[in-house]
Write an enzyme that holds these catalytic residues in place. Structure first.
Site, PDB file in Angstrom:
ATOM      1  N   HIS A  31       0.847  -1.197   0.000  1.00 25.10           N
ATOM      2  CA  HIS A  31       0.000   0.000   0.000  1.00 25.10           C
ATOM      3  C   HIS A  31       0.886   1.252   0.000  1.00 25.10           C
ATOM      4  O   HIS A  31       0.631   2.205  -0.734  1.00 25.10           O
ATOM      5  CB  HIS A  31      -0.890   0.035   1.257  1.00 25.10           C
TER       6      HIS A  31
ATOM      7  N   LYS B  38     -17.884  -6.193   7.709  1.00 24.00           N
ATOM      8  CA  LYS B  38     -16.631  -6.938   7.838  1.00 24.00           C
ATOM      9  C   LYS B  38     -16.222  -6.921   9.296  1.00 24.00           C
ATOM     10  O   LYS B  38     -16.572  -6.018  10.051  1.00 24.00           O
ATOM     11  CB  LYS B  38     -15.540  -6.261   7.005  1.00 24.00           C
TER      12      LYS B  38
ATOM     13  N   ARG C 148      -1.744  -6.102  -8.580  1.00 21.43           N
ATOM     14  CA  ARG C 148      -0.489  -6.835  -8.327  1.00 21.43           C
ATOM     15  C   ARG C 148      -0.250  -7.902  -9.373  1.00 21.43           C
ATOM     16  O   ARG C 148       0.866  -8.178  -9.761  1.00 21.43           O
ATOM     17  CB  ARG C 148      -0.552  -7.506  -6.936  1.00 21.43           C
TER      18      ARG C 148
ATOM     19  N   SER D 168      -3.017  -7.857   2.673  1.00 14.27           N
ATOM     20  CA  SER D 168      -3.323  -7.673   4.103  1.00 14.27           C
ATOM     21  C   SER D 168      -3.752  -9.005   4.714  1.00 14.27           C
ATOM     22  O   SER D 168      -3.395  -9.321   5.852  1.00 14.27           O
ATOM     23  CB  SER D 168      -4.455  -6.666   4.270  1.00 14.27           C
TER      24      SER D 168
HETATM   25  O1  PNS Z   1      -8.942  -2.970   0.091  1.00 16.27           O
HETATM   26  P1  PNS Z   1     -10.152  -3.549  -0.558  1.00 16.27           P
HETATM   27  O2  PNS Z   1     -10.970  -4.339   0.457  1.00 16.27           O
HETATM   28  O3  PNS Z   1      -9.840  -4.331  -1.797  1.00 16.27           O
HETATM   29  O4  PNS Z   1     -11.066  -2.299  -1.027  1.00 16.27           O
HETATM   30  C1  PNS Z   1     -12.305  -2.495  -1.641  1.00 16.27           C
HETATM   31  C2  PNS Z   1     -13.072  -1.169  -1.735  1.00 16.27           C
HETATM   32  C3  PNS Z   1     -13.158  -0.486  -0.385  1.00 16.27           C
HETATM   33  C4  PNS Z   1     -12.377  -0.242  -2.688  1.00 16.27           C
HETATM   34  C5  PNS Z   1     -14.496  -1.505  -2.292  1.00 16.27           C
HETATM   35  O5  PNS Z   1     -15.067  -2.519  -1.547  1.00 16.27           O
HETATM   36  C6  PNS Z   1     -15.433  -0.303  -2.280  1.00 16.27           C
HETATM   37  O6  PNS Z   1     -15.284   0.601  -3.078  1.00 16.27           O
HETATM   38  N1  PNS Z   1     -16.388  -0.302  -1.322  1.00 16.27           N
HETATM   39  C7  PNS Z   1     -17.310   0.787  -1.099  1.00 16.27           C
HETATM   40  C8  PNS Z   1     -18.725   0.452  -1.571  1.00 16.27           C
HETATM   41  C9  PNS Z   1     -18.838   0.617  -3.067  1.00 16.27           C
HETATM   42  O7  PNS Z   1     -18.614   1.676  -3.626  1.00 16.27           O
HETATM   43  N2  PNS Z   1     -19.205  -0.490  -3.731  1.00 16.27           N
HETATM   44  C10 PNS Z   1     -19.305  -0.546  -5.172  1.00 16.27           C
HETATM   45  C11 PNS Z   1     -17.964  -0.829  -5.791  1.00 16.27           C
HETATM   46  S1  PNS Z   1     -18.111  -1.026  -7.507  1.00 16.27           S
END
Ligand code: PNS
Length: 191
Positions: free
Chosen positions: A19, A43, A92, A130
């Site tokens: 990150h 979560k 990645r 993570s």
């Molecule tokens: O670190 P992560 O868990 O891969 O991040 C995922 C994240 C937070 C970017 C994604 O889950 C997200 O954008 N969540 C917010 C809700 C949302 O906008 N959902 C629609 C995504 S298309």
């Protein structure tokens, strides 16, 4: 000239060197970068939101154009609120691509003016996540070079507390079963 602000959304549970690598790269191409931690009550994170924020603030203290924030709801709504024009995400390996592409296209459908920018972290972090850091740390493996020092320290503290809790629950359980078997044998004698 317009300044370009981007958000870098994620769970960051915990933040890793991967990150940080991406934050550094993003800080070089965007005028402003907001690391946005998702507040997701569904979560069950290892680290509280406050802990993750503290770790990320410490990790990014050296970057003048990087800040840390938290958000809930849709990422695109948050981006609009803070007047960001781009979403930064890391890729990645090919395995990340499908999920990231889906998200990027859905975000574009929701908010066509917002662009998703993918960047690759250094190859040495291409296997780092993570989830794996949490697993390795919880099972006693070394996480040296995988996370910044502040994260390593917080992980060790968490794991020590969890071990102490387990040990005390174990000894309480043993004491309870001893008392039970004593009272059982007492009952037998009385019969
Ligand atoms: O670190 P992560 O868990 O891969 O991040 C995922 C994240 C937070 C970017 C994604 O889950 C997200 O954008 N969540 C917010 C809700 C949302 O906008 N959902 C629609 C995504 S298309």
């Amino acid at each position: 000239m317009k300044r370009i602000k981007a958000i870098y959304p994620g769970s960051f549970d915990p933040p890793t060197n991967g990150h940080l690598d991406l934050i550094e790269r993003g800080s070089k191409i965007f005028d402003e970068l907001v690391v946005a931690i998702l507040r997701n009550p569904e979560k069950n994170p290892l680290f509280s939101l406050a802990d993750r924020r503290k770790m990320l603030e410490a990790m990014t203290a050296g970057f003048d154009n990087v800040s840390v924030d938290t958000f809930d709801g849709l990422t695109v709504d948050y981006a609009l609120r803070v007047e960001a024009r781009a979403i930064l995400r890391g890729i990645r390996a090919i395995s990340d691509y499908e999920y990231e592409l889906q998200m990027a296209l859905m975000n574009r459908k929701l908010q066509p003016g917002l662009e998703t920018v993918f960047m690759m972290p250094a190859e040495k972090y291409s296997y780092l996540s993570s989830r794996l850091v949490r697993e390795v740390a919880q099972l006693g493996g070394s996480i040296e070079c995988l996370v910044p020092e502040i994260v390593g320290q917080k992980l060790r503290e968490k794991i020590d507390v969890a071990h102490k809790f387990e040990k005390s629950a174990e000894s309480k359980g043993k004491a309870a079963s001893k008392t039970k078997s004593k009272s059982k044998s007492g009952n037998k004698k009385a019969k």
